[in-house]
Design a protein around this motif. Structure first.
Motif, PDB file in Angstrom:
ATOM      1  N   LYS A 146      10.080   3.244   5.178  1.00 61.13           N
ATOM      2  CA  LYS A 146      10.037   4.704   5.239  1.00 61.13           C
ATOM      3  C   LYS A 146      11.446   5.283   5.292  1.00 61.13           C
ATOM      4  O   LYS A 146      12.398   4.593   5.661  1.00 61.13           O
ATOM      5  CB  LYS A 146       9.224   5.153   6.447  1.00 61.13           C
ATOM      6  CG  LYS A 146       9.791   4.689   7.773  1.00 61.13           C
ATOM      7  CD  LYS A 146       8.883   5.067   8.915  1.00 61.13           C
ATOM      8  CE  LYS A 146       9.459   4.549  10.218  1.00 61.13           C
ATOM      9  NZ  LYS A 146       8.609   4.869  11.352  1.00 61.13           N
ATOM     10  N   PRO A 147      11.570   6.564   4.935  1.00 60.83           N
ATOM     11  CA  PRO A 147      12.889   7.203   5.001  1.00 60.83           C
ATOM     12  C   PRO A 147      13.479   7.091   6.395  1.00 60.83           C
ATOM     13  O   PRO A 147      12.781   7.233   7.398  1.00 60.83           O
ATOM     14  CB  PRO A 147      12.582   8.660   4.641  1.00 60.83           C
ATOM     15  CG  PRO A 147      11.338   8.600   3.812  1.00 60.83           C
ATOM     16  CD  PRO A 147      10.535   7.465   4.419  1.00 60.83           C
ATOM     17  N   PRO A 195       8.699  13.404  -1.064  1.00 58.77           N
ATOM     18  CA  PRO A 195       8.029  13.061   0.208  1.00 58.77           C
ATOM     19  C   PRO A 195       6.941  14.074   0.528  1.00 58.77           C
ATOM     20  O   PRO A 195       7.070  15.269   0.235  1.00 58.77           O
ATOM     21  CB  PRO A 195       9.146  13.143   1.244  1.00 58.77           C
ATOM     22  CG  PRO A 195      10.412  13.186   0.488  1.00 58.77           C
ATOM     23  CD  PRO A 195      10.102  13.657  -0.899  1.00 58.77           C
ATOM     24  N   ARG A 196       5.868  13.575   1.118  1.00 56.22           N
ATOM     25  CA  ARG A 196       4.793  14.475   1.555  1.00 56.22           C
ATOM     26  C   ARG A 196       5.094  14.953   2.965  1.00 56.22           C
ATOM     27  O   ARG A 196       5.602  14.183   3.771  1.00 56.22           O
ATOM     28  CB  ARG A 196       3.455  13.740   1.525  1.00 56.22           C
ATOM     29  CG  ARG A 196       3.063  13.393   0.111  1.00 56.22           C
ATOM     30  CD  ARG A 196       1.628  12.903   0.024  1.00 56.22           C
ATOM     31  NE  ARG A 196       1.281  12.694  -1.363  1.00 56.22           N
ATOM     32  CZ  ARG A 196       0.792  11.569  -1.843  1.00 56.22           C
ATOM     33  NH1 ARG A 196       0.560  10.552  -1.045  1.00 56.22           N
ATOM     34  NH2 ARG A 196       0.518  11.453  -3.115  1.00 56.22           N
ATOM     35  N   GLU A 203       0.828  -1.200   0.000  1.00 55.19           N
ATOM     36  CA  GLU A 203       0.000   0.000   0.000  1.00 55.19           C
ATOM     37  C   GLU A 203       0.867   1.257   0.000  1.00 55.19           C
ATOM     38  O   GLU A 203       1.963   1.251   0.547  1.00 55.19           O
ATOM     39  CB  GLU A 203      -0.896   0.023   1.259  1.00 55.19           C
ATOM     40  CG  GLU A 203      -1.779  -1.202   1.435  1.00 55.19           C
ATOM     41  CD  GLU A 203      -2.967  -1.214   0.517  1.00 55.19           C
ATOM     42  OE1 GLU A 203      -3.359  -0.131   0.053  1.00 55.19           O
ATOM     43  OE2 GLU A 203      -3.512  -2.303   0.263  1.00 55.19           O
ATOM     44  N   GLN A 204       0.358   2.327  -0.582  1.00 56.10           N
ATOM     45  CA  GLN A 204       0.987   3.655  -0.531  1.00 56.10           C
ATOM     46  C   GLN A 204       2.449   3.646  -1.000  1.00 56.10           C
ATOM     47  O   GLN A 204       3.302   4.312  -0.426  1.00 56.10           O
ATOM     48  CB  GLN A 204       0.904   4.228   0.887  1.00 56.10           C
ATOM     49  CG  GLN A 204      -0.490   4.294   1.440  1.00 56.10           C
ATOM     50  CD  GLN A 204      -0.523   4.506   2.943  1.00 56.10           C
ATOM     51  OE1 GLN A 204       0.481   4.790   3.578  1.00 56.10           O
ATOM     52  NE2 GLN A 204      -1.700   4.370   3.515  1.00 56.10           N
ATOM     53  N   GLY A 205       2.728   2.892  -2.063  1.00 54.15           N
ATOM     54  CA  GLY A 205       4.089   2.798  -2.566  1.00 54.15           C
ATOM     55  C   GLY A 205       4.537   4.076  -3.271  1.00 54.15           C
ATOM     56  O   GLY A 205       3.787   4.664  -4.036  1.00 54.15           O
ATOM     57  N   TRP A 206       5.764   4.499  -2.983  1.00 53.52           N
ATOM     58  CA  TRP A 206       6.318   5.659  -3.665  1.00 53.52           C
ATOM     59  C   TRP A 206       7.838   5.538  -3.742  1.00 53.52           C
ATOM     60  O   TRP A 206       8.459   4.828  -2.963  1.00 53.52           O
ATOM     61  CB  TRP A 206       5.890   6.974  -3.009  1.00 53.52           C
ATOM     62  CG  TRP A 206       6.372   7.198  -1.591  1.00 53.52           C
ATOM     63  CD1 TRP A 206       5.886   6.613  -0.456  1.00 53.52           C
ATOM     64  CD2 TRP A 206       7.421   8.072  -1.164  1.00 53.52           C
ATOM     65  NE1 TRP A 206       6.567   7.071   0.644  1.00 53.52           N
ATOM     66  CE2 TRP A 206       7.508   7.975   0.239  1.00 53.52           C
ATOM     67  CE3 TRP A 206       8.280   8.940  -1.826  1.00 53.52           C
ATOM     68  CZ2 TRP A 206       8.435   8.699   0.993  1.00 53.52           C
ATOM     69  CZ3 TRP A 206       9.205   9.668  -1.084  1.00 53.52           C
ATOM     70  CH2 TRP A 206       9.265   9.550   0.310  1.00 53.52           C
ATOM     71  N   VAL A 207       8.393   6.208  -4.728  1.00 54.58           N
ATOM     72  CA  VAL A 207       9.835   6.233  -4.959  1.00 54.58           C
ATOM     73  C   VAL A 207      10.275   7.680  -4.960  1.00 54.58           C
ATOM     74  O   VAL A 207       9.667   8.522  -5.633  1.00 54.58           O
ATOM     75  CB  VAL A 207      10.180   5.564  -6.317  1.00 54.58           C
ATOM     76  CG1 VAL A 207      11.640   5.763  -6.669  1.00 54.58           C
ATOM     77  CG2 VAL A 207       9.817   4.089  -6.284  1.00 54.58           C
ATOM     78  N   MET A 212      17.965   4.856  -6.344  1.00 49.60           N
ATOM     79  CA  MET A 212      16.829   5.557  -5.770  1.00 49.60           C
ATOM     80  C   MET A 212      16.357   4.748  -4.563  1.00 49.60           C
ATOM     81  O   MET A 212      16.796   3.617  -4.366  1.00 49.60           O
ATOM     82  CB  MET A 212      15.702   5.681  -6.796  1.00 49.60           C
ATOM     83  CG  MET A 212      16.115   6.387  -8.082  1.00 49.60           C
ATOM     84  SD  MET A 212      14.890   6.209  -9.401  1.00 49.60           S
ATOM     85  CE  MET A 212      13.708   7.438  -8.928  1.00 49.60           C
ATOM     86  N   ALA A 213      15.442   5.324  -3.791  1.00 49.53           N
ATOM     87  CA  ALA A 213      14.875   4.611  -2.646  1.00 49.53           C
ATOM     88  C   ALA A 213      13.365   4.500  -2.805  1.00 49.53           C
ATOM     89  O   ALA A 213      12.718   5.414  -3.311  1.00 49.53           O
ATOM     90  CB  ALA A 213      15.225   5.347  -1.347  1.00 49.53           C
ATOM     91  N   GLY A 214      12.822   3.361  -2.375  1.00 48.05           N
ATOM     92  CA  GLY A 214      11.389   3.117  -2.458  1.00 48.05           C
ATOM     93  C   GLY A 214      10.803   2.849  -1.087  1.00 48.05           C
ATOM     94  O   GLY A 214      11.463   2.267  -0.213  1.00 48.05           O
ATOM     95  N   PHE A 215       9.558   3.283  -0.904  1.00 49.82           N
ATOM     96  CA  PHE A 215       8.896   3.186   0.393  1.00 49.82           C
ATOM     97  C   PHE A 215       7.466   2.703   0.208  1.00 49.82           C
ATOM     98  O   PHE A 215       6.855   2.932  -0.838  1.00 49.82           O
ATOM     99  CB  PHE A 215       8.899   4.553   1.082  1.00 49.82           C
ATOM    100  CG  PHE A 215      10.248   5.211   1.062  1.00 49.82           C
ATOM    101  CD1 PHE A 215      11.238   4.824   1.937  1.00 49.82           C
ATOM    102  CD2 PHE A 215      10.542   6.199   0.126  1.00 49.82           C
ATOM    103  CE1 PHE A 215      12.494   5.412   1.906  1.00 49.82           C
ATOM    104  CE2 PHE A 215      11.787   6.798   0.088  1.00 49.82           C
ATOM    105  CZ  PHE A 215      12.769   6.407   0.981  1.00 49.82           C
ATOM    106  N   ALA A 216       6.904   2.054   1.205  1.00 46.29           N
ATOM    107  CA  ALA A 216       5.527   1.562   1.144  1.00 46.29           C
ATOM    108  C   ALA A 216       5.142   1.008   2.510  1.00 46.29           C
ATOM    109  O   ALA A 216       5.960   0.953   3.438  1.00 46.29           O
ATOM    110  CB  ALA A 216       5.390   0.467   0.090  1.00 46.29           C
TER     111      ALA A 216
END
Length: 148
Positions: A104-105, A146-147, A32-36, A46-50
């Motif tokens: 997450k970061p 990032p938000r 869910e909520q995947g972003w790079v 790059m780094a990916g988060f979810a």
């Protein structure tokens, strides 16, 4: 011989139980909520988060990741050791039954090496997580900042 209502009920309950067991075997975690995060300059990584949700009744373990958009994908963790942030590869990421893990970061994250094409904000990428039992879970990741 004519089946009785008791036999019909037993048969129906048996089939329902078998269907439930088959559904439980098919239970998969969700990405869910995947972003790079886009790199600040043309960088080869790059780094990916979810968020990895496991709605299943049994724990699962993520043992690797892959994407056609990158030459290599791996799971990493950043930890502070003696006042210095250090990153290390994670070979097995456990996700408890009914639990979740946050990528997450500054913590657990995906390292995405050598993009196959130039990426820009808004692009959507597919990244697959391979589970210890051999199954794969696909996730969609959006390239974005990032938000707050």
């Amino acid at each position: 011989m004519k089946p009785t209502n008791a036999c019909r009920l037993a048969l129906a309950l048996g089939l329902t139980g078998a269907a439930f067991a088959a559904a439980a075997d098919e239970c998969l975690p969700k990405v869910e909520q995947g972003w790079v995060r886009p790199p600040p300059v043309a960088m080869p990584m790059m780094a990916g988060f979810a968020r990895i949700e496991n709605p299943c009744a049994t724990p699962v373990a993520v043992v690797s990741a892959s994407s056609l958009s990158f030459a290599d994908v791996s799971i990493h963790e950043t930890r502070e050791i003696d006042g210095v942030n250090r990153m290390r590869e994670v070979e097995r990421l456990e996700v408890a039954a009914g639990g979740s893990v946050e990528l997450k970061p500054g913590g657990l994250h995906l390292m995405l090496y050598r993009p196959q094409a130039a990426l820009k904000e808004g692009d959507k990428l597919a990244i697959a997580l391979k589970l210890a039992d051999g199954r794969e879970v696909a996730g969609e990741f959006e390239v974005r900042k990032p938000r707050p």
